[in-house]
Design an enzyme around this catalytic site. Structure first.
Site, PDB file in Angstrom:
ATOM      1  N   ASP A 177      -2.546   0.721  -0.393  1.00 21.30           N
ATOM      2  CA  ASP A 177      -1.742   0.467   0.820  1.00 21.30           C
ATOM      3  C   ASP A 177      -0.372   1.150   0.695  1.00 21.30           C
ATOM      4  OD1 ASP A 177      -0.624  -1.246  -1.034  1.00 21.30           O
ATOM      5  OD2 ASP A 177      -0.830  -3.061   0.181  1.00 21.30           O
ATOM      6  N   SER A 178      -0.121   1.797  -0.451  1.00 21.69           N
ATOM      7  CA  SER A 178       1.079   2.639  -0.615  1.00 21.69           C
ATOM      8  C   SER A 178       1.087   3.739   0.439  1.00 21.69           C
ATOM      9  CB  SER A 178       1.109   3.251  -2.018  1.00 21.69           C
ATOM     10  OG  SER A 178      -0.121   3.883  -2.323  1.00 21.69           O
ATOM     11  N   ASP A 236      -7.860  -1.039  -1.076  1.00 19.01           N
ATOM     12  CA  ASP A 236      -6.739  -1.966  -1.297  1.00 19.01           C
ATOM     13  C   ASP A 236      -6.645  -2.915  -0.095  1.00 19.01           C
ATOM     14  OD1 ASP A 236      -4.617  -2.937  -2.697  1.00 19.01           O
ATOM     15  OD2 ASP A 236      -3.294  -1.219  -2.357  1.00 19.01           O
ATOM     16  N   GLU A 283      -3.826  -8.333  -4.718  1.00 18.36           N
ATOM     17  CA  GLU A 283      -2.628  -8.637  -5.516  1.00 18.36           C
ATOM     18  C   GLU A 283      -2.532 -10.147  -5.725  1.00 18.36           C
ATOM     19  OE1 GLU A 283       0.958  -6.848  -3.959  1.00 18.36           O
ATOM     20  OE2 GLU A 283      -0.002  -4.887  -3.754  1.00 18.36           O
ATOM     21  N   GLU A 323       1.058  -3.803 -13.110  1.00 12.23           N
ATOM     22  CA  GLU A 323       2.128  -2.923 -12.616  1.00 12.23           C
ATOM     23  C   GLU A 323       3.518  -3.426 -13.022  1.00 12.23           C
ATOM     24  OE1 GLU A 323       2.021  -1.919  -8.423  1.00 12.23           O
ATOM     25  OE2 GLU A 323       3.944  -0.870  -8.566  1.00 12.23           O
TER      26      GLU A 323
HETATM   27  O1  KIV Z   1      -1.037   0.766  -3.158  1.00 10.08           O
HETATM   28  C1  KIV Z   1      -1.082   1.353  -4.245  1.00 10.08           C
HETATM   29  O2  KIV Z   1      -1.048   2.593  -4.334  1.00 10.08           O
HETATM   30  C2  KIV Z   1      -1.193   0.529  -5.446  1.00 10.08           C
HETATM   31  C3  KIV Z   1      -0.942   1.195  -6.753  1.00 10.08           C
HETATM   32  C4  KIV Z   1       0.521   1.298  -6.956  1.00 10.08           C
HETATM   33  C5  KIV Z   1      -1.622   0.502  -7.879  1.00 10.08           C
HETATM   34  O3  KIV Z   1      -1.423  -0.633  -5.360  1.00 10.08           O
END
Ligand code: KIV
Length: 270
Positions: A51-52, A90, A121, A188
């Site tokens: 979700d980044s 994610d 998470e 993380e």
């Molecule tokens: O959303 C993402 O890219 C992540 C990574 C930082 C592990 O959760």
């Protein structure tokens, strides 16, 4: 000097990942579209549709406004490009606030994309959600330590595992997720003593990001590691190329040639 390792030609499965613990470090990177998934496929064992993308590609300040629709679309694209890598979806903020919601969201992911697993998470407080998913045949990658979806509630991005009490709490998180059936855990933004303690305690692999070198694998956000995301660069990000400079130079070259009527020359003309 770094060694040159062979491409990963065989389809990576959950059992491939499980068997790598203690044998060979696991490589993982994010991707958000078919073009880059195709480039990264066979170079790494796992691709995370993180979700980044809401920050690096959608231009938002944090990941919290990413939606299921957005994540589904990008995961479909990644799955169109990846044939060997294990693709992880994610789960966006708010998509797993209850067992029922988590099962609905993850079911939608499995039905509308080819992703092999979902990422969630949360530590011990979310273990019941992980358990409900794994009991319903949905593979789960856990995520503990610094959790970007907690940024507003926590008042910022905070490195974890700075004292023994927090290390113990992180180890408890990892044990709870392992018991709940997670196949691996992203760790993380934690001190390396903490990620070492976690990795040595559990039998499933740990995938570190900003967690030192003792984890069973590493993950990075591709636009960070290749120098495309310029808003900020966390300490743990090694830049393997200066993408932003190369793109700007290429674009300037193109502009100069168009304005100077050098492009298109005969060679590029029908
Ligand atoms: O959303 C993402 O890219 C992540 C990574 C930082 C592990 O959760």
């Amino acid at each position: 000097m770094s060694i040159h390792t062979p491409k990963i030609e065989k389809k990576v499965t959950l059992s491939t990942i499980a068997q790598m613990k203690g044998v060979e470090p696991i490589t993982m990177v994010t991707a958000y579209d078919a073009l880059f998934a195709q480039l990264f496929d066979k170079e790494v064992e796992m691709i995370l549709v993180g979700d980044s993308l809401n920050m690096s590609f959608f231009g938002k300040e944090d990941t919290l406004s990413a939606t299921m629709d957005q994540m589904i679309y990008h995961t479909q694209a990644v799955c169109n490009g990846a044939s060997s890598a294990l693709v992880v979806f994610d789960m966006p903020f708010g998509s797993y606030t209850s067992v029922q919601k988590a099962i609905e969201s993850a079911t939608r992911c499995y039905q509308e994309t080819q992703a092999q697993a979902v990422k969630i998470e949360g530590g011990k407080e979310r273990a019941y959600i992980v358990e409900a998913l794994t009991q319903n045949s949905i593979a789960v990658l856990g995520h503990i330590g610094l959790m970007p979806q907690y940024v507003r509630a926590d008042g910022g991005y905070k490195v974890r595992g700075k004292d023994q009490a927090d290390i113990d709490s992180l180890v408890e998180d990892a044990i709870a997720l392992e018991k709940a059936g997670a196949f691996a855990i992203v760790v993380e933004g934690v001190k390396s003593e903490a990620s070492k303690a976690i990795t040595e305690t559990i039998r499933i692999p740990t995938i570190g990001i900003g967690a030192g070198n003792a984890t069973d694998g590493q993950v990075l956000v591709w636009s960070d590691m290749f120098g495309f995301f310029e808003a900020f660069t966390p300490k743990f990000v090694k830049q393997y190329m200066d993408g932003a400079t190369q793109i700007r130079e290429g674009m300037q070259h193109y502009r100069d040639e168009v304005k100077g009527r050098e492009f298109p020359s005969e060679a590029y003309t029908y």
